[in-house]
Each structure stands twice: as C-alpha cells, then as structure tokens.
Design an enzyme around this catalytic site. Structure first.
Site, mmCIF file in Angstrom:
data_model
loop_
_atom_site.group_PDB
_atom_site.id
_atom_site.type_symbol
_atom_site.label_atom_id
_atom_site.label_comp_id
_atom_site.label_asym_id
_atom_site.label_seq_id
_atom_site.Cartn_x
_atom_site.Cartn_y
_atom_site.Cartn_z
ATOM 1 N N ASP A 64 0.550 5.370 1.551
ATOM 2 C CA ASP A 64 -0.653 6.084 1.611
ATOM 3 C C ASP A 64 -0.840 7.153 0.979
ATOM 4 O O ASP A 64 -0.377 7.805 -0.042
ATOM 5 C CB ASP A 64 0.450 6.629 3.444
ATOM 6 C CG ASP A 64 -0.020 5.526 4.370
ATOM 7 O OD1 ASP A 64 -0.644 4.277 4.004
ATOM 8 O OD2 ASP A 64 1.460 5.850 5.107
ATOM 9 N N ARG B 16 1.070 -1.090 -0.157
ATOM 10 C CA ARG B 16 0.170 0.356 -0.346
ATOM 11 C C ARG B 16 0.785 1.349 -0.006
ATOM 12 O O ARG B 16 2.081 1.023 0.721
ATOM 13 C CB ARG B 16 -0.859 -0.035 0.986
ATOM 14 C CG ARG B 16 -1.751 -1.864 1.324
ATOM 15 C CD ARG B 16 -2.232 -1.214 2.883
ATOM 16 N NE ARG B 16 -3.293 -2.752 3.326
ATOM 17 C CZ ARG B 16 -4.317 -3.207 3.661
ATOM 18 N NH1 ARG B 16 -4.433 -1.187 4.507
ATOM 19 N NH2 ARG B 16 -4.677 -3.729 3.819
ATOM 20 N N ARG C 120 8.762 6.727 6.112
ATOM 21 C CA ARG C 120 8.599 8.238 6.822
ATOM 22 C C ARG C 120 9.202 8.476 8.247
ATOM 23 O O ARG C 120 9.913 9.815 8.768
ATOM 24 C CB ARG C 120 7.237 9.027 6.522
ATOM 25 C CG ARG C 120 6.954 8.780 5.358
ATOM 26 C CD ARG C 120 5.741 8.193 5.043
ATOM 27 N NE ARG C 120 4.698 9.418 6.126
ATOM 28 C CZ ARG C 120 3.391 10.027 6.036
ATOM 29 N NH1 ARG C 120 2.643 8.983 5.857
ATOM 30 N NH2 ARG C 120 2.641 10.294 7.335
ATOM 31 N N TYR D 56 12.848 2.933 -1.957
ATOM 32 C CA TYR D 56 11.570 4.556 -1.792
ATOM 33 C C TYR D 56 13.653 5.542 -1.778
ATOM 34 O O TYR D 56 13.940 5.441 -1.615
ATOM 35 C CB TYR D 56 11.598 4.012 -0.229
ATOM 36 C CG TYR D 56 9.458 3.904 -0.188
ATOM 37 C CD1 TYR D 56 8.441 4.608 -0.990
ATOM 38 C CD2 TYR D 56 10.012 2.670 0.416
ATOM 39 C CE1 TYR D 56 7.804 3.661 -0.173
ATOM 40 C CE2 TYR D 56 8.813 1.734 -0.027
ATOM 41 C CZ TYR D 56 7.912 1.998 0.267
ATOM 42 O OH TYR D 56 6.886 1.696 0.045
#
Lengths: 267, 267
Positions: free
Chosen positions: B52, B50, B204, B110
């Site tokens: 966000d 997923r 994050r 990422y």
C-alpha cells in the site's frame, strides 16, 4: 525575556545547510520561522556552528532569547508542532542570560558514517558514504590515532577559509564497526571525532584522508606527514557531506537553569 | 526471452504503493519504466503482492520476461542505474520459464516497527509508528502466540476485500525489542509475521490489535475472541502504513537457474 538552549536533530538532505540564505530552505530559517510563529515576533537564533548543505545533526545546539512564559520543555513541544518533519527539537531548557551557543561551546563531536560494499540501501544512502572497495579498519584506526592531541590542522582546512588560529585539540578520533543495520547490506563503519573546535571542512577532509589509508593508497605515516606539512594541498579528498552528523556539543553544566528538562520528550 | 526474478528494497514514503496507477508514482511503474529503458521495449512486471501507499520493502520480489542477453546480476546492476534513489534492486537472478512472483510464493514475512516514547526522530519517523504510552512487551508476546497456526483470519481483513478463502497459516508471529538506534530515542519494538499468505490489511490490523493489548486496553484472551468471532468489526484499529516492511518472500529453491547471483551487489 528568557534564554533557551535548544537541541536539534535534523535530516539535512533537503536543506542548504544551517545558515540563513535568501530564497533557500535552511535549518536556521525553518527554526526562526517556527519560533516567530510561537512567540509572535521575529527572533534570531544562534547555532553552535554552521552545518553544510546535506550534513545532518543528532545534537546541534541553538540559543535564543524569547518572551516565553512556560517551561523550556513546553517551548520545545510547541516548536515541534511547527517545525517540518525532518527537523526535531529533542531537548529544550532555560539557561542563564548571556548563554551563547557558539562562544560557550567547550567541545564538539562529529560522526561520519561509511558503508563498505553491499548495495545502496534506500533507507541508508542519504546517511552513509558507500565505498565499493574493501577498507582496512585496522590501518584507519592506526592513522586516526596520529591526529589526537593539539596540532595545527591547517592541512585539513578547506581552501579559502580564514581563521585566527588553525591550532585545535582533538580529544578523540576513533574508527569503529557499527552494528549491522536491518535496512542495509555491507559492512558499516563510523569515524567519530571530538575536539575543542573544528576548521571549515576539517572532519570531511580527515575522513577523506583516513579512507585513503583504509584503501591502502597511502601509508599510516602519510597522515603524520600531512599534519606536519601544514599545506592544504597535501590532504586526501573531501568526503561527501551526506555521511556527516553533528552528534553533540558540550557546554559547562553551570549554564543550565532548569534541572529536569534535559530529557527527550516522551509525551 | 528469459525470465528474471528481482528482489527489491524501497522506501515507500513517496509512492502510491506497488500497483500501477494513472498519473501517480508507484513502485511497479518506476520498475517497468527502468526495465523498458534497459531492454528498449515495454515490459510488464509481476510483484509478489501489492504494497500500500507508504509501505516499505526490504525484500519485495518481482518477475519479468525480457530479451536480456547478459547475466541476471548485470541486469540488476543496469536497472539500478535507471531507478530512483529510493528503489534498489538488491538481487537479480535468471529463473525457469513460467516463474510467477505471486503464484509461486510459498511464504511471506512482514515486519512492523514501533517506537515507545522518545521523540519523533527525523531519521526514523518515516519507518516507525510512535506510541506515547508504554506498551507491555510481555502481554503483546502472549497475544501474538494466539495467532500462530491455521485460522480463519477474516476478522483481521479490511472491510470490502473479497478472497476465495480467508483461512491462512501463520508460521511465526513474534514481538521483540530491536537494537537501540543511533538516530532515535525511545524503546524500539518490532512485530514480525510469517505466513503462507495475507489478507488485505491483515498485518496492520493484527498490529493494531496487539497494540491494544500492549496498552492494556484489551486482555490477551481478547485476541482469541476476535479470531473466533470471524467478524471484521471486532479487531483493533489498523496500524498506520509507514511502520510496515515486506521483509522476505520465499520460493521453492528449484526455480533458480543461476547459482551465484543471490548475493547483493558489491561493486
């Protein structure tokens, strides 16, 4: 009352161009609304020129006369708290009374962004005209050189627009490969044109014509013949608006009253 | 029925993340709607993970099983005619039956994009976290090295998420200056992290912690102590979603049935 020169960057995707229009979001109307909120009275701004629907700016310039008591820099910072996210004041400085963003402009520079092949990147598609067939950079560069100098550019003017004279001087017209994007596949090209003024749709008509040469649909010499024809029907198609950026507007240095405000805001 | 592996790029700004949610636009629901239109029956897709709300992707991967008769490439091209402009299929290839975008993923990468100073560019603000104070690149690089290797990353997991194990291996964690942007002032930085898997909000939370070090609010050694503490309350603040991109998901090469479809569409 004091006069300020504002430099603006905007993503033009969501706007019906620069010029105020009733019932439609435009850059000028958003800017006037923000200034009116800050100084608590209606204010008119003058832009260095209109940008069309969907056209972007990195360095559009606007002037306004307002009862603002603090520095130009603080005026810009205050405006940025009121403007929508896709419009930003990047520089703000007090200038001599009488400064006028159109009349005092000496040169303007536009950039047009192209993408050759690759896919339609979600991050770049609003800012580039993507062409599926290969373009010859070299042929486009040769054709671009033919446009430099003082010429009557009436062949590259949109039909229906009237100007006192259609003679302009192009100081630079370059076609160059851009750095690869982290967001985007394909080869990236840009065309930059600097001139003492532009006719309506002149950049987009020049770009459309250079692309005809790049695609080998027309010879390099054809560009010279379009220029000589002084006939609006001879040029190539008008390139789409979304690849176009107003990059810079040049003014005489003497207009500026504050010395330290020509920096981007870093706080 | 055949199984296809789709690679997707998307600007996540307008979506409530990947996962289907009732009454809200998500990437998965847009993709399922597009596939259903193409193959005239409802289809479920599996994503590699997923993303966000507001998170972007350059290389998200999804798998689906569909009654499609032509090549993987043509499947991707057909989907792109149905998808919204901010979602693009960049690669599409038939894979072995049983391929599963989550289970078969070996590594994920990422990227988190930062901007130091400058102004909020209308062209970049949806894709970068802008910090007004200067960051020490060198200190962030030193701190990033502490995270490489197999560790229990529970301190960097969002509160409330439950996983069987919180041990992951980070293969690479680098902080580097990015090329200057044509659209954007300030210094641009990025953090890239490649791992065999990520806990919820792990990137994050790592970014927020590295920024604490870059701002000199914390020492380099503090990162090691956060890791050792195995305590969710010890890490720095969670970096905002809009700077985050899912860059790449790696699978074993053996899954692929077609040899020539791993190219971006160039027509």
């Amino acid at each position: 009352m004091r006069t300020f020169k504002l430099t603006l960057a905007y993503d033009g995707t969501s706007y019906f161009g620069w010029q105020v229009q009733p019932q439609r979001p435009t850059i000028q109307s958003e800017l006037q609304k923000a200034i009116a909120t800050i100084v608590s009275q209606p204010v008119s701004v003058v832009g260095s020129g209109r940008t069309d629907t969907g056209v972007h700016a990195i360095g559009q310039v606007a002037s306004c006369v307002v009862p603002w008591k603090s520095s130009g820099r603080n005026f810009g910072l205050a405006l940025n708290t009121k403007l929508p996210l896709d419009i930003t004041v990047t520089e703000s400085v007090e200038v001599a009374h009488g400064f006028h963003a159109i009349r005092d402009a000496e040169r303007k520079r536009y950039r047009y962004q192209l993408q050759m092949g690759g896919f339609d990147s979600p991050f770049e598609r609003r800012f580039r005209w993507r062409l599926k067939q290969p373009l010859s950079l070299q042929l486009m560069q040769q054709a671009a050189k033919r446009l430099v100098g003082e010429h009557d550019f009436v062949s590259f003017q949109a039909a229906g627009s009237e100007r006192a004279t259609t003679v302009r001087t192009i100081f630079e017209c370059v076609v160059y490969p851009q750095r690869a994007s982290d967001y985007c596949d394909g080869l990236l090209l840009a065309i930059e044109i600097e001139a003492n003024g532009f006719l309506y749709n002149m950049v987009r008509n020049i770009v459309g014509s250079l692309v005809e040469v790049g695609l080998r649909r027309k010879e390099v010499d054809w560009i010279s013949s379009v220029l000589e024809a002084k006939d609006r029907t001879k040029a190539g198609p008008t390139a789409p608006a979304h690849g176009l950026f107003l990059v810079r507007v040049k003014y005489p240095p003497s207009i500026q009253l504050e010395s330290d405000a020509f920096h981007s805001f870093d706080e």
